[in-house]
Design a protein around this motif. Structure first.
Motif, PDB file in Angstrom:
ATOM      1  N   MET A   1      98.720 -34.696 -10.634  1.00  0.00           N
ATOM      2  CA  MET A   1      98.829 -33.370 -10.083  1.00  0.00           C
ATOM      3  C   MET A   1      99.067 -33.484  -8.582  1.00  0.00           C
ATOM      4  O   MET A   1      98.568 -34.415  -7.950  1.00  0.00           O
ATOM      5  N   GLU A   2      99.815 -32.538  -8.068  1.00  0.00           N
ATOM      6  CA  GLU A   2     100.053 -32.481  -6.637  1.00  0.00           C
ATOM      7  C   GLU A   2      99.449 -31.205  -6.073  1.00  0.00           C
ATOM      8  O   GLU A   2      99.421 -30.176  -6.736  1.00  0.00           O
ATOM      9  N   LYS A   3      98.992 -31.298  -4.855  1.00  0.00           N
ATOM     10  CA  LYS A   3      98.395 -30.145  -4.182  1.00  0.00           C
ATOM     11  C   LYS A   3      99.490 -29.388  -3.444  1.00  0.00           C
ATOM     12  O   LYS A   3     100.349 -29.990  -2.803  1.00  0.00           O
ATOM     13  N   ILE A   4      99.452 -28.036  -3.547  1.00  0.00           N
ATOM     14  CA  ILE A   4     100.384 -27.190  -2.812  1.00  0.00           C
ATOM     15  C   ILE A   4      99.612 -26.075  -2.128  1.00  0.00           C
ATOM     16  O   ILE A   4      98.430 -25.860  -2.407  1.00  0.00           O
ATOM     17  N   GLN A   5     100.289 -25.366  -1.268  1.00  0.00           N
ATOM     18  CA  GLN A   5      99.681 -24.220  -0.596  1.00  0.00           C
ATOM     19  C   GLN A   5     100.587 -23.020  -0.808  1.00  0.00           C
ATOM     20  O   GLN A   5     101.811 -23.131  -0.681  1.00  0.00           O
ATOM     21  N   ILE A   6     100.002 -21.866  -1.171  1.00  0.00           N
ATOM     22  CA  ILE A   6     100.786 -20.647  -1.349  1.00  0.00           C
ATOM     23  C   ILE A   6     100.138 -19.524  -0.553  1.00  0.00           C
ATOM     24  O   ILE A   6      98.952 -19.568  -0.226  1.00  0.00           O
ATOM     25  N   TYR A   7     100.929 -18.526  -0.250  1.00  0.00           N
ATOM     26  CA  TYR A   7     100.438 -17.352   0.461  1.00  0.00           C
ATOM     27  C   TYR A   7     100.452 -16.174  -0.501  1.00  0.00           C
ATOM     28  O   TYR A   7     101.445 -15.920  -1.175  1.00  0.00           O
ATOM     29  N   LEU A   8      99.334 -15.464  -0.572  1.00  0.00           N
ATOM     30  CA  LEU A   8      99.204 -14.277  -1.407  1.00  0.00           C
ATOM     31  C   LEU A   8      98.726 -13.122  -0.544  1.00  0.00           C
ATOM     32  O   LEU A   8      97.988 -13.323   0.430  1.00  0.00           O
ATOM     33  N   ARG A   9      99.115 -11.910  -0.948  1.00  0.00           N
ATOM     34  CA  ARG A   9      98.558 -10.730  -0.275  1.00  0.00           C
ATOM     35  C   ARG A   9      97.080 -10.640  -0.645  1.00  0.00           C
ATOM     36  O   ARG A   9      96.640 -11.157  -1.676  1.00  0.00           O
ATOM     37  N   ARG A  22      85.829 -13.453 -14.194  1.00  0.00           N
ATOM     38  CA  ARG A  22      85.645 -12.878 -15.530  1.00  0.00           C
ATOM     39  C   ARG A  22      85.859 -13.900 -16.631  1.00  0.00           C
ATOM     40  O   ARG A  22      85.175 -13.891 -17.647  1.00  0.00           O
ATOM     41  N   SER A  23      86.848 -14.770 -16.442  1.00  0.00           N
ATOM     42  CA  SER A  23      87.192 -15.723 -17.499  1.00  0.00           C
ATOM     43  C   SER A  23      86.404 -17.025 -17.414  1.00  0.00           C
ATOM     44  O   SER A  23      86.497 -17.860 -18.310  1.00  0.00           O
ATOM     45  N   GLY A  24      85.675 -17.227 -16.305  1.00  0.00           N
ATOM     46  CA  GLY A  24      84.916 -18.458 -16.150  1.00  0.00           C
ATOM     47  C   GLY A  24      85.794 -19.657 -15.818  1.00  0.00           C
ATOM     48  O   GLY A  24      85.393 -20.797 -16.039  1.00  0.00           O
ATOM     49  N   ARG A  25      86.998 -19.392 -15.331  1.00  0.00           N
ATOM     50  CA  ARG A  25      87.913 -20.472 -14.961  1.00  0.00           C
ATOM     51  C   ARG A  25      88.186 -20.409 -13.467  1.00  0.00           C
ATOM     52  O   ARG A  25      87.867 -19.443 -12.804  1.00  0.00           O
ATOM     53  N   SER A  26      88.818 -21.436 -12.951  1.00  0.00           N
ATOM     54  CA  SER A  26      89.126 -21.468 -11.527  1.00  0.00           C
ATOM     55  C   SER A  26      90.429 -20.711 -11.242  1.00  0.00           C
ATOM     56  O   SER A  26      91.248 -20.494 -12.139  1.00  0.00           O
ATOM     57  N   VAL A  27      90.586 -20.337  -9.978  1.00  0.00           N
ATOM     58  CA  VAL A  27      91.821 -19.687  -9.549  1.00  0.00           C
ATOM     59  C   VAL A  27      93.002 -20.618  -9.809  1.00  0.00           C
ATOM     60  O   VAL A  27      94.044 -20.201 -10.312  1.00  0.00           O
ATOM     61  N   ALA A  28      92.838 -21.890  -9.500  1.00  0.00           N
ATOM     62  CA  ALA A  28      93.918 -22.860  -9.700  1.00  0.00           C
ATOM     63  C   ALA A  28      94.320 -22.950 -11.168  1.00  0.00           C
ATOM     64  O   ALA A  28      95.506 -23.031 -11.501  1.00  0.00           O
ATOM     65  N   GLU A  29      93.329 -22.910 -12.060  1.00  0.00           N
ATOM     66  CA  GLU A  29      93.621 -22.982 -13.490  1.00  0.00           C
ATOM     67  C   GLU A  29      94.426 -21.766 -13.936  1.00  0.00           C
ATOM     68  O   GLU A  29      95.374 -21.888 -14.718  1.00  0.00           O
TER      69      GLU A  29
END
Length: 69
Positions: A1-9, A22-29
């Motif tokens: 896996m590679e790490k990236i950076q994104i911009y979100l509002r 709510r789902s018990g998962r990570s944002v990345a997942e």
């Protein structure tokens, strides 16, 4: 896996964090899953049937279009 950076509002990141909690998962997942579903899933090729109405005949009556009036 590679790490990236994104911009979100802010509202996008807030919604993503709430969905992750709510789902018990990570944002990345959740982001990886969304990419798999939207970007990596092959699109349907050719025509796609869409019907928005009441059927005029049952499927067992499909040959009735050839009946005499």
């Amino acid at each position: 896996m590679e790490k990236i950076q994104i911009y979100l509002r802010k509202e996008e990141l807030d919604a993503l964090r709430k969905a992750a909690a709510r789902s018990g998962r990570s944002v990345a997942e959740l982001v990886r899953e969304a990419i798999r579903k939207v970007v990596l899933t092959p699109r349907a090729a050719g025509q796609v049937a869409i019907w928005n109405g009441e059927p005029k005949r049952a499927s067992v009556q499909h040959d009735s279009i050839y009946d005499e009036p």
